[in-house]
Scaffold this motif. Structure first.
Motif, PDB file in Angstrom:
ATOM      1  N   ASN A 290     -41.789 -63.744   7.607  1.00 24.27           N
ATOM      2  CA  ASN A 290     -42.433 -62.703   6.807  1.00 24.27           C
ATOM      3  C   ASN A 290     -41.417 -61.804   6.121  1.00 24.27           C
ATOM      4  OD1 ASN A 290     -45.490 -62.857   7.210  1.00 24.27           O
ATOM      5  ND2 ASN A 290     -44.626 -63.284   9.214  1.00 24.27           N
ATOM      6  N   ASN A 291     -41.905 -61.141   5.095  1.00 25.22           N
ATOM      7  CA  ASN A 291     -41.085 -60.254   4.278  1.00 25.22           C
ATOM      8  C   ASN A 291     -40.567 -59.102   5.138  1.00 25.22           C
ATOM      9  OD1 ASN A 291     -40.090 -58.364   2.466  1.00 25.22           O
ATOM     10  ND2 ASN A 291     -41.659 -58.785   0.945  1.00 25.22           N
ATOM     11  N   PRO A 292     -39.256 -58.899   5.199  1.00 21.88           N
ATOM     12  CA  PRO A 292     -38.719 -57.811   6.029  1.00 21.88           C
ATOM     13  C   PRO A 292     -38.905 -56.423   5.413  1.00 21.88           C
ATOM     14  CG  PRO A 292     -36.940 -58.968   4.925  1.00 21.88           C
ATOM     15  CD  PRO A 292     -38.207 -59.714   4.607  1.00 21.88           C
ATOM     16  N   PHE A 293     -39.394 -56.349   4.170  1.00 27.37           N
ATOM     17  CA  PHE A 293     -39.515 -55.069   3.491  1.00 27.37           C
ATOM     18  C   PHE A 293     -40.947 -54.563   3.367  1.00 27.37           C
ATOM     19  CE2 PHE A 293     -35.816 -57.307   1.713  1.00 27.37           C
ATOM     20  CZ  PHE A 293     -34.836 -56.477   2.241  1.00 27.37           C
ATOM     21  N   SER A 294     -41.912 -55.404   3.719  1.00 25.98           N
ATOM     22  CA  SER A 294     -43.305 -54.964   3.617  1.00 25.98           C
ATOM     23  C   SER A 294     -44.153 -55.630   4.693  1.00 25.98           C
ATOM     24  CB  SER A 294     -43.874 -55.296   2.233  1.00 25.98           C
ATOM     25  OG  SER A 294     -43.955 -56.676   2.053  1.00 25.98           O
ATOM     26  N   VAL A 295     -45.295 -54.986   4.960  1.00 28.92           N
ATOM     27  CA  VAL A 295     -46.235 -55.491   5.965  1.00 28.92           C
ATOM     28  C   VAL A 295     -47.640 -55.374   5.398  1.00 28.92           C
ATOM     29  CG1 VAL A 295     -47.182 -55.162   8.269  1.00 28.92           C
ATOM     30  CG2 VAL A 295     -44.783 -54.699   7.858  1.00 28.92           C
ATOM     31  N   ASP A 296     -48.384 -56.456   5.456  1.00 23.97           N
ATOM     32  CA  ASP A 296     -49.793 -56.440   5.088  1.00 23.97           C
ATOM     33  C   ASP A 296     -50.590 -56.384   6.393  1.00 23.97           C
ATOM     34  OD1 ASP A 296     -52.432 -56.977   4.358  1.00 23.97           O
ATOM     35  OD2 ASP A 296     -51.831 -58.352   2.759  1.00 23.97           O
ATOM     36  N   VAL A 297     -51.176 -55.235   6.664  1.00 22.00           N
ATOM     37  CA  VAL A 297     -51.879 -55.029   7.935  1.00 22.00           C
ATOM     38  C   VAL A 297     -53.054 -55.992   8.078  1.00 22.00           C
ATOM     39  CG1 VAL A 297     -53.239 -53.380   9.277  1.00 22.00           C
ATOM     40  CG2 VAL A 297     -51.112 -52.656   8.194  1.00 22.00           C
ATOM     41  N   SER A 298     -53.747 -56.281   6.982  1.00 21.88           N
ATOM     42  CA  SER A 298     -54.885 -57.204   7.079  1.00 21.88           C
ATOM     43  C   SER A 298     -54.421 -58.585   7.543  1.00 21.88           C
ATOM     44  CB  SER A 298     -55.632 -57.294   5.749  1.00 21.88           C
ATOM     45  OG  SER A 298     -54.803 -57.836   4.745  1.00 21.88           O
ATOM     46  N   GLU A 299     -53.239 -59.024   7.117  1.00 25.09           N
ATOM     47  CA  GLU A 299     -52.694 -60.306   7.567  1.00 25.09           C
ATOM     48  C   GLU A 299     -52.188 -60.211   9.012  1.00 25.09           C
ATOM     49  OE1 GLU A 299     -52.795 -63.270   5.966  1.00 25.09           O
ATOM     50  OE2 GLU A 299     -54.025 -62.172   4.517  1.00 25.09           O
ATOM     51  N   LEU A 300     -51.609 -59.089   9.345  1.00 22.85           N
ATOM     52  CA  LEU A 300     -51.107 -58.872  10.706  1.00 22.85           C
ATOM     53  C   LEU A 300     -52.244 -58.960  11.720  1.00 22.85           C
ATOM     54  CD1 LEU A 300     -48.412 -58.133  12.113  1.00 22.85           C
ATOM     55  CD2 LEU A 300     -49.051 -55.753  11.864  1.00 22.85           C
ATOM     56  N   LEU A 301     -53.405 -58.417  11.355  1.00 21.10           N
ATOM     57  CA  LEU A 301     -54.561 -58.436  12.254  1.00 21.10           C
ATOM     58  C   LEU A 301     -55.126 -59.842  12.471  1.00 21.10           C
ATOM     59  CD1 LEU A 301     -56.363 -55.206  11.027  1.00 21.10           C
ATOM     60  CD2 LEU A 301     -55.255 -55.550  13.238  1.00 21.10           C
TER      61      LEU A 301
ATOM     62  N   CYS B  25     -45.565 -43.225  13.777  1.00 20.85           N
ATOM     63  CA  CYS B  25     -44.428 -42.627  14.479  1.00 20.85           C
ATOM     64  C   CYS B  25     -43.278 -42.392  13.490  1.00 20.85           C
ATOM     65  CB  CYS B  25     -43.998 -43.484  15.670  1.00 20.85           C
ATOM     66  SG  CYS B  25     -43.013 -44.911  15.251  1.00 20.85           S
ATOM     67  N   PRO B  26     -42.446 -41.403  13.751  1.00 24.13           N
ATOM     68  CA  PRO B  26     -41.350 -41.080  12.821  1.00 24.13           C
ATOM     69  C   PRO B  26     -40.389 -42.244  12.571  1.00 24.13           C
ATOM     70  CG  PRO B  26     -41.600 -39.350  14.468  1.00 24.13           C
ATOM     71  CD  PRO B  26     -42.507 -40.465  14.866  1.00 24.13           C
ATOM     72  N   GLU B  27     -40.210 -43.100  13.544  1.00 24.08           N
ATOM     73  CA  GLU B  27     -39.289 -44.230  13.379  1.00 24.08           C
ATOM     74  C   GLU B  27     -39.733 -45.173  12.262  1.00 24.08           C
ATOM     75  OE1 GLU B  27     -37.208 -47.761  16.034  1.00 24.08           O
ATOM     76  OE2 GLU B  27     -38.527 -46.326  17.021  1.00 24.08           O
ATOM     77  N   THR B  28     -41.030 -45.239  11.997  1.00 25.38           N
ATOM     78  CA  THR B  28     -41.535 -46.104  10.936  1.00 25.38           C
ATOM     79  C   THR B  28     -41.031 -45.642   9.576  1.00 25.38           C
ATOM     80  OG1 THR B  28     -43.511 -46.514  12.254  1.00 25.38           O
ATOM     81  CG2 THR B  28     -43.616 -47.149   9.964  1.00 25.38           C
ATOM     82  N   LEU B  29     -40.907 -44.343   9.384  1.00 29.33           N
ATOM     83  CA  LEU B  29     -40.373 -43.827   8.118  1.00 29.33           C
ATOM     84  C   LEU B  29     -38.933 -44.278   7.907  1.00 29.33           C
ATOM     85  CD1 LEU B  29     -41.794 -40.204   8.208  1.00 29.33           C
ATOM     86  CD2 LEU B  29     -42.587 -42.106   6.806  1.00 29.33           C
ATOM     87  N   ILE B  30     -38.167 -44.322   8.969  1.00 28.32           N
ATOM     88  CA  ILE B  30     -36.760 -44.722   8.884  1.00 28.32           C
ATOM     89  C   ILE B  30     -36.640 -46.206   8.558  1.00 28.32           C
ATOM     90  CG2 ILE B  30     -34.615 -44.932  10.211  1.00 28.32           C
ATOM     91  CD1 ILE B  30     -35.638 -42.480  11.839  1.00 28.32           C
ATOM     92  N   ALA B  31     -37.611 -47.006   8.992  1.00 31.24           N
ATOM     93  CA  ALA B  31     -37.569 -48.457   8.769  1.00 31.24           C
ATOM     94  C   ALA B  31     -37.776 -48.821   7.298  1.00 31.24           C
ATOM     95  CB  ALA B  31     -38.610 -49.157   9.628  1.00 31.24           C
ATOM     96  N   HIS B  32     -38.298 -47.906   6.495  1.00 29.75           N
ATOM     97  CA  HIS B  32     -38.500 -48.115   5.050  1.00 29.75           C
ATOM     98  C   HIS B  32     -39.348 -49.345   4.749  1.00 29.75           C
ATOM     99  CE1 HIS B  32     -35.767 -44.884   4.117  1.00 29.75           C
ATOM    100  NE2 HIS B  32     -34.853 -45.435   4.903  1.00 29.75           N
ATOM    101  N   LYS B  33     -40.450 -49.482   5.468  1.00 29.86           N
ATOM    102  CA  LYS B  33     -41.372 -50.594   5.235  1.00 29.86           C
ATOM    103  C   LYS B  33     -42.473 -50.147   4.292  1.00 29.86           C
ATOM    104  CE  LYS B  33     -40.356 -54.046   8.031  1.00 29.86           C
ATOM    105  NZ  LYS B  33     -40.776 -55.381   8.139  1.00 29.86           N
ATOM    106  N   ARG B  34     -42.856 -51.025   3.404  1.00 24.26           N
ATOM    107  CA  ARG B  34     -44.010 -50.791   2.553  1.00 24.26           C
ATOM    108  C   ARG B  34     -45.193 -51.373   3.317  1.00 24.26           C
ATOM    109  NH1 ARG B  34     -45.211 -47.956  -2.194  1.00 24.26           N
ATOM    110  NH2 ARG B  34     -47.000 -48.972  -3.086  1.00 24.26           N
ATOM    111  N   ILE B  35     -46.165 -50.537   3.651  1.00 21.75           N
ATOM    112  CA  ILE B  35     -47.300 -50.983   4.462  1.00 21.75           C
ATOM    113  C   ILE B  35     -48.534 -51.054   3.572  1.00 21.75           C
ATOM    114  CG2 ILE B  35     -48.734 -50.492   6.469  1.00 21.75           C
ATOM    115  CD1 ILE B  35     -46.330 -48.901   7.589  1.00 21.75           C
TER     116      ILE B  35
END
Length: 158
Positions: A37-48, A100-110
């Motif tokens: 999967n793309n290390p820069f973005s996450v599609d929550v609907s696909e994750l589920l 969580c604050p750590e998610t902001l540091i990860a720079h993921k597009r959700i």
């Protein structure tokens, strides 16, 4: 690269850790998810949609949202909830970790995480449409540097 290569890498790593008499808590499915999967973005609907146990799913969520493997303390704290119904556990895990604050540091597009904020039967929770409309009104009147910050974080809501 073929799926077989990633599986072989996982198997070699798992064997080496086992030989050193250490415990490897990460499951194969979470490693393979991260590889494909793309290390820069996450599609929550696909994750589920991923077919995984709650134990495997929390490992996948850490990799997907935080770009790192789950730590032993984090795993222990989530393990109390492994008996929850799958949908409830998944929503709680994604909602909790994405906020969580750590998610902001990860720079993921959700993407597609809005259903996690929608509580149809809870009258005390404001609907996301009202929040987004209010945020847009504030955004329109902000200077350009602040608008850039809004744009970077907007993926967490849209």
């Amino acid at each position: 690269m073929s799926a077989n290569i990633y599986k072989q890498l996982y198997d070699i790593t798992y064997e080496n850790i086992a030989r050193s008499e250490s415990k490897f808590i990460n499951k194969e499915i979470s490693f393979l998810y991260y590889c494909y999967n793309n290390p820069f973005s996450v599609d929550v609907s696909e994750l589920l949609k991923i077919e995984a146990t709650n134990e495997e799913f929390i490992q996948i969520v850490y990799l997907a949202l935080l770009n790192r493997a789950i730590d032993p303390d984090g795993f222990d704290s989530w393990s109390v909830y492994f008996d929850m119904p799958q949908n409830e556990f998944r929503n709680n895990a994604i909602y909790g970790i994405s906020n969580c604050p750590e998610t902001l540091i990860a720079h993921k597009r959700i993407y597609n995480n809005l259903p996690l904020y929608y509580h149809e039967n809870d009258e005390n929770v404001k609907q996301p449409g009202l929040f987004l409309r209010g945020a847009y009104k504030v955004y329109r009147h902000c200077p350009k540097p602040v608008k850039k910050i809004f744009k970077k974080t907007a993926g967490r809501l849209l």
